[in-house]
Design an enzyme around this catalytic site. Structure first.
Site, PDB file in Angstrom:
ATOM      1  N   LYS A 187      24.213  25.909 135.691  1.00 12.26           N
ATOM      2  CA  LYS A 187      22.866  26.238 135.232  1.00 12.26           C
ATOM      3  C   LYS A 187      22.309  27.393 136.067  1.00 12.26           C
ATOM      4  CE  LYS A 187      21.675  21.986 136.003  1.00 12.26           C
ATOM      5  NZ  LYS A 187      21.015  20.659 136.070  1.00 12.26           N
ATOM      6  N   THR A 196       7.776  22.562 135.428  1.00 10.50           N
ATOM      7  CA  THR A 196       9.186  22.385 135.044  1.00 10.50           C
ATOM      8  C   THR A 196       9.807  21.158 135.701  1.00 10.50           C
ATOM      9  OG1 THR A 196       9.800  23.823 136.886  1.00 10.50           O
ATOM     10  CG2 THR A 196       9.586  24.861 134.723  1.00 10.50           C
ATOM     11  N   GLY A 238      11.563  17.903 136.192  1.00 16.24           N
ATOM     12  CA  GLY A 238      12.390  17.067 135.320  1.00 16.24           C
ATOM     13  C   GLY A 238      13.361  17.825 134.439  1.00 16.24           C
ATOM     14  N   THR A 239      13.443  19.129 134.617  1.00 15.37           N
ATOM     15  CA  THR A 239      14.298  19.952 133.751  1.00 15.37           C
ATOM     16  C   THR A 239      15.765  19.495 133.749  1.00 15.37           C
ATOM     17  OG1 THR A 239      12.897  21.785 134.423  1.00 15.37           O
ATOM     18  CG2 THR A 239      14.886  22.345 133.248  1.00 15.37           C
ATOM     19  N   GLY A 240      16.320  19.302 134.961  1.00 14.71           N
ATOM     20  CA  GLY A 240      17.744  18.964 135.074  1.00 14.71           C
ATOM     21  C   GLY A 240      18.052  17.593 134.485  1.00 14.71           C
ATOM     22  N   CYS A 241      17.188  16.625 134.765  1.00 15.63           N
ATOM     23  CA  CYS A 241      17.377  15.262 134.243  1.00 15.63           C
ATOM     24  C   CYS A 241      17.340  15.287 132.723  1.00 15.63           C
ATOM     25  CB  CYS A 241      16.263  14.336 134.740  1.00 15.63           C
ATOM     26  SG  CYS A 241      16.051  14.351 136.524  1.00 15.63           S
TER      27      CYS A 241
HETATM   28  O1  PXL Z   1      15.656  16.502 139.183  1.00 14.42           O
HETATM   29  C1  PXL Z   1      16.290  15.719 140.098  1.00 14.42           C
HETATM   30  C2  PXL Z   1      15.715  14.358 140.270  1.00 14.42           C
HETATM   31  C3  PXL Z   1      16.475  13.263 139.994  1.00 14.42           C
HETATM   32  N1  PXL Z   1      16.041  12.003 140.178  1.00 14.42           N
HETATM   33  C4  PXL Z   1      14.824  11.756 140.639  1.00 14.42           C
HETATM   34  C5  PXL Z   1      13.976  12.812 140.907  1.00 14.42           C
HETATM   35  C6  PXL Z   1      14.427  14.149 140.728  1.00 14.42           C
HETATM   36  C7  PXL Z   1      13.537  15.282 141.027  1.00 14.42           C
HETATM   37  O2  PXL Z   1      12.426  15.169 141.412  1.00 14.42           O
HETATM   38  O3  PXL Z   1      12.759  12.554 141.339  1.00 14.42           O
HETATM   39  C8  PXL Z   1      14.375  10.354 140.821  1.00 14.42           C
END
Ligand code: PXL
Length: 263
Positions: free
Chosen positions: A173, A204, A206-209
């Site tokens: 990414k 932004t 939470g983008t990766g999750c």
């Molecule tokens: O984006 C990675 C991530 C994964 N899991 C939890 C998070 C975060 C980012 O803040 O809080 C629980």
């Protein structure tokens, strides 16, 4: 029957990332979402105020409860906190007949650690080999492989280094580079370059999750990896465009953007 997708990840009390982002994404994309919680974070728009991991036994028990009764068509992993948890999850997903999307989460949006430094070898040697798709960002690529990506030209080298650990596909990414948001998906034979306009929006979280969960949702419905990733990128790009302010810091992407009229 409705496709069932399992997230194995940490809880974000602020509701923007982690398990909460994963389940919202799954709802928005029409699959049944389920969760194995690995850790609980006390978190809001300004950062992570605390994090507590669950005992390995509690994580394993949640996983077995879900997989052995309900069944899963795809698994997504996120924050795994410790080497012990990484290894337990690697064993569990290796023994499950469903594709696994591994988001090798290292730090939060605010730079707070979500994975112990002592767990990096377990991610490299146990978790990545069990992945159907690994989705590192550029910081995670550097941490895991030592490859520093400074321009689009470096993405191929990053992908090769990640594939060296054994996932079937690597999605690198490049969102932190300047210009267009460009990602590279490859299995070592095919290359797919995914481009999206950069939205001028600081909200932004939470983008990766969200991206990894959207990929898992697509795989659960039977899409091939390139198609699942392309559709997930479209979904997350829309969610970033609609991200909104919340609290005093960085707000979340809008998981429900397709469900409502544009604001
Ligand atoms: O984006 C990675 C991530 C994964 N899991 C939890 C998070 C975060 C980012 O803040 O809080 C629980």
């Amino acid at each position: 029957m409705i496709p069932r997708v399992l997230t194995v990840a940490g809880s974000d009390s602020g509701g923007g990332a982690g398990v909460q982002a994963d389940l919202k994404t799954m709802l928005a994309l029409g699959v049944h979402g389920m969760s194995v919680i690995t850790a609980v974070t006390a978190q809001n728009s300004v950062g992570v105020q605390g994090a507590w991991e669950l005992p390995v036994e509690a994580v394993r028990a949640q996983y077995r409860s879900v997989v052995d009764d309900i069944g899963v068509q795809a698994v997504k992993t996120g924050m795994l906190a410790s080497a012990e948890l990484v290894e337990a999850i690697a064993d569990l997903i290796s023994g499950t007949d469903a594709p696994a999307v591994v988001d090798p989460v290292g730090v939060s949006k605010h730079g707070d650690p979500l994975l112990a430094a002592s767990a990096l070898d377990s991610v490299r040697e146990r978790l990545l080999p069990a992945a159907t798709v690994a989705t590192p960002n550029l910081d995670e690529v550097a941490q895991l492989t030592g490859v520093r990506v400074e321009s689009e030209d470096d993405l191929r080298r990053a992908a090769e280094a990640v594939l060296g650990f054994g996932p079937r596909w690597a999605l690198i990414k490049g969102g932190h580079l300047s210009g267009e948001a460009v990602d590279l998906l490859t299995d070592g034979a095919e290359e797919h370059w995914l481009r999206a306009p950069r939205h001028d929006n600081r909200h932004t979280h939470g983008t990766g999750c969200t991206l990894a969960s959207a990929i898992a949702s697509g795989l659960a419905t039977g899409l091939a990896v390139p198609e699942a990733v392309a559709r997930a990128k479209e979904y997350v790009t829309g969610a970033i465009a609609a991200g909104f302010a919340l609290g005093a810091g960085i707000g979340p992407v809008d998981h429900g953007w397709r469900l409502r009229a544009p604001r």
